[in-house]
Design a protein around this motif. Sequence first.
Motif, short mmCIF file in Angstrom:
data_model
loop_
_atom_site.label_atom_id
_atom_site.label_comp_id
_atom_site.label_asym_id
_atom_site.label_seq_id
_atom_site.Cartn_x
_atom_site.Cartn_y
_atom_site.Cartn_z
N ASN A 1 41.68 -78.41 14.75
CA ASN A 1 41.63 -78.37 13.29
C ASN A 1 41.96 -76.98 12.75
O ASN A 1 42.71 -76.84 11.80
CB ASN A 1 40.23 -78.77 12.80
N ASN B 1 53.49 -88.29 8.18
CA ASN B 1 52.04 -88.24 8.04
C ASN B 1 51.54 -86.95 7.42
O ASN B 1 50.44 -86.89 6.87
CB ASN B 1 51.36 -88.39 9.41
N TYR C 1 52.54 -91.19 4.38
CA TYR C 1 53.46 -91.17 3.24
C TYR C 1 54.73 -91.94 3.54
O TYR C 1 55.31 -91.81 4.62
CB TYR C 1 53.84 -89.72 2.87
N SER D 1 46.59 -86.35 4.02
CA SER D 1 47.60 -85.79 4.93
C SER D 1 46.99 -85.58 6.32
O SER D 1 45.84 -85.18 6.44
CB SER D 1 48.06 -84.47 4.32
N LYS D 2 47.75 -85.86 7.35
CA LYS D 2 47.21 -85.70 8.71
C LYS D 2 48.31 -85.39 9.70
O LYS D 2 49.49 -85.53 9.41
CB LYS D 2 46.47 -86.97 9.14
N ALA E 1 44.09 -84.44 13.13
CA ALA E 1 43.53 -83.43 12.24
C ALA E 1 43.97 -83.76 10.82
O ALA E 1 45.14 -84.06 10.60
CB ALA E 1 44.02 -82.04 12.64
N TYR E 2 43.03 -83.72 9.88
CA TYR E 2 43.37 -84.03 8.49
C TYR E 2 43.64 -82.75 7.70
O TYR E 2 43.20 -81.67 8.07
CB TYR E 2 42.25 -84.85 7.84
N GLY E 3 44.41 -82.93 6.61
CA GLY E 3 44.76 -81.77 5.80
C GLY E 3 45.86 -80.95 6.41
O GLY E 3 45.75 -79.74 6.55
N ALA E 4 46.96 -81.59 6.80
CA ALA E 4 48.08 -80.87 7.39
C ALA E 4 48.79 -80.05 6.30
O ALA E 4 48.64 -78.84 6.23
CB ALA E 4 49.04 -81.82 8.08
#
Lengths: 480, 223
Positions: free
Chosen positions: A186, A225, A274, B196-197, B206-209
């Motif tokens: 992350n 994505n 998307y 967004s991922k 992972a989220y928030g790319a």
Amino acid sequence: MSQRIPIKELTDSFRGRAVGALADDQLRTNFRVAMDSLMKKRADAFPDEDEREGLRELGNHIKARALSRLPDLLEQLEAKLTDNGVKVHWAETTEEANRIVHSIIEAKKGAQVVKGKSMVSEEMEMNDYLAERNIECLESDMGEYIVQLDGEKPSHIIMPAIHKNRFQVSKLFHDKLGVEETEDVNELIQIGRRTLRQKFLEADVGVSGVNFAIAETGTLLLVENEGNGRMSTTAPPVHIAVTGIEKVVENLRDVVPLLSLLTRSALGQPITTYVNMISGPRKADELDGPEEVHLVLLDNGRSGAFADAQLRQTLNCIRCGACMNHCPVYTRVGGHTYGEVYPGPIGKIITPHMVGLHKVPDHPSASSLCGACGEVCPVKIPIPEMLQRLRQENVKSPAEQPKVKDGGAKYSRKERAIWRFWARLNTSPVFYRLFLWGATRLRKLAPKNVGPWTENHSAPVPARRSLHDLAKAHLNQGDR
Amino acid sequence: MSARSNILNKLRAGLAGTTPRPDDFDEGLVTTPWQYAAEDRITRLRTLMEAVHTEVHQVTSAQWPAKVQELLESRGLGNLLYAPGTGHGRQLAVHWQRSCAKVQLMVYDRPIEEWKDELFWKVDASITGTVGGIAATGSLVLWPDRHEPRLMSLLPPLHIALLKASKVEDNLYGMMQKHNWSAGLPTNLLLVSGPSKTADIEQVLAYGAHGPKELVVLILEDA
């Protein structure tokens, strides 16, 4: 004694690189783990076999229909896009495509380009072309960004950095961006986000690929994505889309099954985060979006594949990557071994048309013909059949007029003579008996060293008595 | 000869003597497996969107502005980008005034070039409408316009989307046909199916790319 040539002398070939890749435990683990997971995800996304097969058949028909009208559809697409305010360009070669892209950027005095994921731009080696002209062209897909930062090429068309693990990425970010090392994926992604967001803001031009170009409405459809595709096509004042001429489909509704096949086959997702459908630049009353949108249609060998009805099926491809995920060869040797932009089974059948068989002579034979690629292909490209066809084209003599670019790259008079002799031996009863007589009696003289075969196997030795002989004796016994 | 005519000529030569393949598009293949009873439609959409880290709330068309306020305040966010020229924008503004909400309301009322830095780095959240939802894939349909430009749903780390329950269709094909998309598309039409991922590192999700780190969908049940 081994006849193997040292690896370093062979690294320019598929074989040489394969030897290196097979000895790299880390690389093999990275690919094995990733491919197993991608195969499972795809299987889970298609729980109903009938539904899956019906959809694959429909996908195949849609692409075949589009190809059967390709020149008309390209003209329709051009007309529609032009109506919508998009400028369409045509390029036969990658050099021409690069010149077009460069001239658009130059006209805007652009110095910074940000790029969404595009395999066609990889074909063009656009980053290098622009860098030589002092234009920074930055990859913005996280995987592509990682690969570019390390001066590498993608090893998978959907997951460009699949050959690297988090520790390798962490070290890379530390070395190149001066950030603290971290094993938290992350955190690594957030580092990428912060760095690239500033680039999206500053970019003069955004470049992207296209997943489907819709002739009916003049629409460029992109799936992703991350949101970097939307950023690249929306934030900079100019958007340039580059795509192969085979990406056009006839109707808007045609993308419904293709979209479902693409995202489920590639990643096991029902849909990507998307789906970005672009039908024109910013209108007078709109507040964002690019002021200019360009589409560059690239041939680069595609029309060569198109000329042959069988090889034309190569152009059905929607670039999902399922064939490589399911390929036992790809999983073991990895994407870089192929040495070209498109790896894996699809790479083996498309690359010869782009670069010629002289450059990739081993591509058609780097397969066990197990058939997995053909079975999973969402648009039913008979990949094993194409590989066999390319093997034939690969050994044709100039007189046989091979149909593929640089066909006959592996043609050898000596080999042809040996096969002719072998055929004669096996089809003439007199010669055959003579050979059998000799082989069974002179078996001790059989060669001990038979090229690469004897590196891992014992040498074949003819039996004392031939099967023919044994059968005859057996039948005679029965008569008594 | 231009590249264009060379390419087209080569393609035409390849097709010499052939006829175009018939259009045998079977719509049953993209509709039949993706049909839901009215009461299951929202559940399906919700389940799929939640599976990819979307926060979904079912609210009434009177209550949603208060929910927005609560979402922002609980996160301690400082501002919200909204569209005062839309019906939902006006409703939000009225609520904000009445409740004396502290979160600052921001407006996308000038071309992006005039406030790029601020939009890229300073906006905490945005709220936009949607033209509908798709149950089969758990997707929102966004139709950006002057009031709610393209980047409004992309740049802020939190995106709140309003979805009228009655606007949820079974599948993409149905949505396309019902609203006759092929007759006219906006400059940019979007299907959004979560925040967004990326899974580009070791396939770890992972989220928030690059886009929103969080997507909140408010389903208006009586609209």
